[in-house]
Design a protein around this motif. Sequence first.
Motif, short mmCIF file in Angstrom:
data_model
loop_
_atom_site.label_atom_id
_atom_site.label_comp_id
_atom_site.label_asym_id
_atom_site.label_seq_id
_atom_site.Cartn_x
_atom_site.Cartn_y
_atom_site.Cartn_z
N UNK A 119 61.26 97.50 81.55
CA UNK A 119 59.97 97.33 80.90
C UNK A 119 59.70 98.67 80.25
N UNK A 120 59.46 98.67 78.94
CA UNK A 120 59.31 99.94 78.23
C UNK A 120 58.06 99.95 77.36
N UNK A 121 57.57 101.14 77.12
CA UNK A 121 56.45 101.33 76.20
C UNK A 121 56.45 102.76 75.68
N UNK A 122 55.65 102.98 74.65
CA UNK A 122 55.51 104.32 74.07
C UNK A 122 54.05 104.56 73.75
N UNK A 123 53.72 105.85 73.60
CA UNK A 123 52.41 106.24 73.11
C UNK A 123 52.53 107.61 72.48
N UNK A 124 51.49 108.05 71.78
CA UNK A 124 51.51 109.37 71.17
C UNK A 124 51.85 110.41 72.23
#
Length: 169
Positions: A119-124
């Motif tokens: 499960x992956x995500x990104x943000x600034x």
Amino acid sequence: MQIEVLNSQSTDIDIIFGFYDLAIAHQKKVFNKHWQGFSRELVQTEIAENRQYKILVNGEVACVFAVTFNDALIWGDRDHDSIYIHRIVTHPDFRGYAFVKEIIKWARQYCLDNDLKYIRMDTWADNEKLLDYYTSCGFEYVGVVTMQETDGLPKHYEGISLSLFEIVV
């Protein structure tokens, strides 16, 4: 309290864009960067491909999010065996309900059912508040990427650095 994670329907598109407007207004208040809008075509495609979701609390839309299964421009060589979570927006009336943890539970089951490993995500990269929040929810920080190629991504990805997070299922 009944919480359900369901696929968004085409009739939800105005609700989704209303949530995006709320998110952008909030981002402008609390951070030095904000989303720069999304195309209706993108969201319509996500809905048609069952990649746009809503969280209902007692039948009311409280949160929306989108997923994808490839994110090579962001994840490069690590882009495999993953569900990528994007654009989580909680309605202000439902802040504090820990919907990221609900999304993780849902995504973990989705990964188990579909033989995915991450499960992956990104943000600034410089949004310390979100970095701390995502790790407190169980994501592991796995590094920073500076965007070079952004064709096909929303405008706010141009020229930024992103912090990357994952959970190994």
